[in-house]
Design an enzyme around this catalytic site. Structure first.
Site, PDB file in Angstrom:
ATOM      1  N   ASP A 275      12.266  -5.619   3.284  1.00  0.00           N
ATOM      2  CA  ASP A 275      13.251  -6.665   3.077  1.00  0.00           C
ATOM      3  C   ASP A 275      12.882  -7.409   1.784  1.00  0.00           C
ATOM      4  OD1 ASP A 275      15.030  -8.804   5.434  1.00  0.00           O
ATOM      5  OD2 ASP A 275      15.352  -8.400   3.316  1.00  0.00           O
TER       6      ASP A 275
HETATM    7  C1  GLC Z   1      18.031 -10.523   2.929  1.00  0.00           C
HETATM    8  C2  GLC Z   1      18.174 -10.079   4.372  1.00  0.00           C
HETATM    9  C3  GLC Z   1      18.492  -8.621   4.515  1.00  0.00           C
HETATM   10  C4  GLC Z   1      19.346  -8.165   3.352  1.00  0.00           C
HETATM   11  C5  GLC Z   1      18.510  -8.257   2.095  1.00  0.00           C
HETATM   12  C6  GLC Z   1      19.303  -7.862   0.849  1.00  0.00           C
HETATM   13  O1  GLC Z   1      16.969 -11.424   2.810  1.00  0.00           O
HETATM   14  O2  GLC Z   1      17.108 -10.379   5.262  1.00  0.00           O
HETATM   15  O3  GLC Z   1      19.155  -8.453   5.783  1.00  0.00           O
HETATM   16  O4  GLC Z   1      19.769  -6.820   3.558  1.00  0.00           O
HETATM   17  O5  GLC Z   1      17.954  -9.553   1.918  1.00  0.00           O
HETATM   18  O6  GLC Z   1      20.346  -8.758   0.652  1.00  0.00           O
END
Ligand code: GLC
Length: 753
Positions: free
Chosen positions: A297
């Site tokens: 993430d």
């Molecule tokens: C965010 C979220 C994740 C998302 C990623 C890209 O922090 O936790 O669900 O896909 O970043 O946007």
């Protein structure tokens, strides 16, 4: 003379197995041959790549260019990184024309011309926005949600995207957690069916086919178990709870063929997900045989230093890559810190090559080496985006997602010929809030508001009065009087209240889950008029509003219902669609009950009014405001004749269960028939109920349908003291009904083999 010359028939018979092997073997062999060829191509590419280029493939950046004509690009510095082979994928860039240009730089101006993957958070629609996933789950209609995900993939891939960071399949039992809005609620079985449906919808006929997206099961794992419902907070659960409650929707995604996973921000019992070899190697790859790619993430690799399991960013990168997290989103650690650690012998090149091979293999599976522009088509982008069909599907999903909690005196459905309707409340004219969180490129100006939906629905002679009355979260009461005056003039009052879209989603947990601002006071003020009143709720989570639930005769939960929200809500309010949605999550009476969920354990002192020393509260019933699986219809369903195929089964047998459902009302309607089990005695404690099957059916007035289900080993199995997934002999109960409380029940025995 050879055997072949003696008898032509013998010759033919002898050759059949040969041909069949060649034919069948060839088909299977063809796939294996193609896969082997890809591996050889990857071998030769790896042999040409520098260490920096290898780690570049594991580097994912968020596009930081400007929005131009609805398209988001990358910066000049990022283009230079592409030319140097330091980026493998981007997220948040979009638009066929823009992505075509970025891809051209990669495949024409870099040394090895390796194509990029373009990712985006396409969670519940791309430009045509469907209800938030919690609302989609409330349809209990996986086939419909698969179609919604297909539409999202068609629109997003036409805009040049290859990869969506969805489905989010985190189980959530705590409504304080803002991301409860983004998943399928509290139950592993409902969550698993929705997870598989979304993966099938996004990935369609197969990766690399036009109109498909690589799906991503996230956030692995147990992100929804955050203590105090506070986003990103510590998760401390047993392995049995992890495997029983939180992992099933991820396993369902793997079984549905999901091509990628995303790590979670949280730790689980001391080990941050992004550094967890237990999750990403033992469970995901060794046990589940997952062969796709894993992305961290956002900056979760760097955050291992904040968790305190890595002293430096380099150490964090080594931990994550070794654990099995192939791609580093936004930390830039893999591409910056790892080259010298490899050269110092602190990280084996084999670990790097393993991840690079997975990423290159995915790029081949997506067809990007054959045609880097395969998904890109500005003309198709225009042709398939926000079409009338897509809007119609969004309206259908919206209507099926609505949950009717109350309808005293059958206020609903409303007549379309009322003389005067007052449409009040701070969300009645909102265009942005119905999109909810994670609205991709959905545009507020394209949303149908509740007021517009009502206007579209009623007869031309019906007078519609509107006033907001108050805002969503200010303490300003000056609008009450005007709104009350309009209510006095009307035959029916619709009050559209709830949360703003910003009050749920990422980093949006709440310590109070009641109506924000002075909305409850506003409802009480309007109730004083004595007019027939319907509350239309917009919410990203269960809300506690006991006075409203007790005193307002009709309440419709709409979640955030998407681009066609107003039309979908009006379809139900005026009876063109009978509500059939069911709660995918328990609605508590108060925050003091949280966490509260239906599949709880019995404890040694289950609540009892006859015994003071039992598990209950001094100041509240232990039951929820509305239970999991609950939802009303405009008609009435009667259950009878619950039968089990046999009283005794061996653990390896299957068990048939049937029930008769009658539409005992005067209108057509949908009912979600739900089947739960209970294992009465086992070597570890088992929940009092567990959802194991459901089916949304449509019945005409008076129609009777016998609904049949089949249960098998996996439906009765659980993790025993040795963490083995087993079925133990003993007595089981089976429950069937229209929610998790009002059920018929039968027992059956599982006997030794
Ligand atoms: C965010 C979220 C994740 C998302 C990623 C890209 O922090 O936790 O669900 O896909 O970043 O946007």
């Amino acid at each position: 003379m050879s055997v072949f010359g003696r008898n032509r028939l013998t010759t033919v018979v002898l050759l059949i197995p040969v041909f069949s092997f060649l034919f069948l073997g060839r088909a299977k062999g063809q796939t294996q041959w193609a896969e082997a060829l890809i591996e050889r191509k990857i071998d030769s590419l790896l042999a040409l790549m520098t260490l920096e280029e290898k780690l570049g493939q594991l580097n994912q950046l968020a596009a930081r260019g400007d929005w131009v004509a609805g398209e988001k690009g990358i910066t000049e510095e990022q283009k230079q990184m592409v030319r140097r082979g330091e980026v493998g994928s981007f997220l948040n860039a979009t638009g066929a024309k823009t992505l075509k240009e970025i891809q051209r730089i990669a495949v024409e101006e870099s040394r090895l011309k390796i194509p990029l993957i373009f990712a985006y958070d396409v969670i519940h629609g791309f430009r045509t926005i469907f209800p938030i996933p919690l609302g989609e789950a409330a349809t209990w209609n996986p086939e419909l949600i698969e179609k919604a995900s297909r539409v999202a993939a068609i629109e997003a891939s036409a805009a040049g995207l290859h990869w969506t960071f969805a489905p989010m399949v985190d189980i959530a039992r705590d409504p304080r957690w803002g991301r409860i809005a983004e998943g399928a609620g509290e139950d592993p079985y409902l969550g698993s069916t929705m997870s598989a449906a979304r993966v099938r919808g996004f990935q369609g006929e197969g990766l690399g086919k036009v109109g498909t997206l690589l799906a991503c099961a996230k956030h692995f794992a147990a992100y929804g178990g955050a203590e105090a419902g506070r986003d990103y907070n510590t998760v401390d659960i047993s392995e049995r709870t992890l495997r029983t409650i939180y992992l099933p929707p991820f396993k369902a995604a793997v079984d549905a063929g999901v091509g990628s996973f995303m790590s979670a921000f949280n730790e689980i019992a001391g080990m941050p997900s992004t550094a967890s070899a237990f999750l990403f190697t033992k469970v995901l790859r060794d046990e589940w045989k997952f062969t796709g790619i894993v992305v961290s993430d956002w900056t979760a690799v760097m955050e291992l230093t904040r968790h305190g399991v890595a002293a430096t960013q380099g150490e964090a990168g080594v931990l994550a890559l070794r654990a099995g997290v192939d791609i580093d989103m936004e930390s830039k650690i893999y591409v910056t810190d790892l080259p010298h650690l490899v050269r110092q012998g602190k990280l084996s090149i084999d670990v790097v090559d393993r991840a690079v091979r997975r990423v290159l293999r995915m790029k081949y599976r997506l067809g990007l080496f054959d045609d880097p522009y395969r998904f890109n088509d500005p003309d198709r982008e225009k042709a398939v985006t926000l079409t009338a069909d897509h809007r119609a599907l969004a309206r259908t999903v919206g209507a099926q997602s609505l949950v009717l909690l109350k309808n005293e005196n059958r206020i609903l459905p409303l007549s379309k010929n009322l003389k005067t309707i007052a449409v009040l409340g701070p969300l009645a004219t909102s265009k942005r809030d119905p999109i909810g969180s994670w609205g991709a490129v959905g545009r507020a100006e394209e949303v149908v508001t509740v007021l517009e939906g009502v206007r579209n629905k009623v007869a031309s002679g019906t007078k519609i009065l509107h006033a907001a009355g108050c805002s969503i979260d200010s303490l300003d009461r000056r609008g009450f009087e005007e709104a009350r005056r309009l209510a006095e003039q009307s035959d029916v009052v619709l009050i559209v209240i709830g949360e703003s879209h910003r009050m749920s989603g990422e980093a949006s947990s709440r310590t109070h889950i009641g109506l924000p601002g002075v909305q409850e006071e506003f409802v009480r003020e309007i109730a004083k008029t004595g007019k027939p009143m319907v509350v239309v709720l917009m919410n990203g989570r269960p809300l506690t509003m006991p006075w409203v639930y007790e005193n307002v005769p009709a309440i419709l939960v709409t979640w955030f219902a998407g681009t066609e929200a107003g039309n979908a809500i009006a379809d139900v309010l005026f009876g063109d669609v009978t509500p059939g949605g069911k709660l995918p999550v328990t609605f508590p009476r108060s925050l003091g009950q949280v966490p509260i969920y239906y599949n709880h354990k019995n404890t040694g002192r289950p609540a009892s009014d006859q015994d003071f020393f039992t598990s209950k509260y001094l100041d509240s019933p232990v039951t929820p405001q509305f239970p999991f699986g609950y939802g009303l219809s405009y008609t009435k369903f009667v259950y009878s004749d619950l039968k089990v195929g046999t009283e005794k089964i061996r653990s390896t047998d299957s068990l048939r269960v049937s029930v008769r459902v009658k539409n005992d009302g005067d209108g057509k309607g949908d009912e979600v028939v739900q089947l739960y089990i209970q294992d009465l005695v086992a070597s570890v404690t088992r929940p009092v109920k567990e959802l194991r099957r459901f089916r949304r059916i449509t019945l005409n007035p008076g129609e009777i349908k016998t609904v049949e289900f089949t249960l098998g080993y996996d439906d009765l199995a659980f993790y025993n003291q040795e963490m083995k997934f087993v079925v133990e002999p003993g007595t089981f109960k089976v429950f069937v009904g229209g929610n998790s409380v009002d059920v018929l029940e039968k027992t059956f025995e599982v006997v030794e083999r």
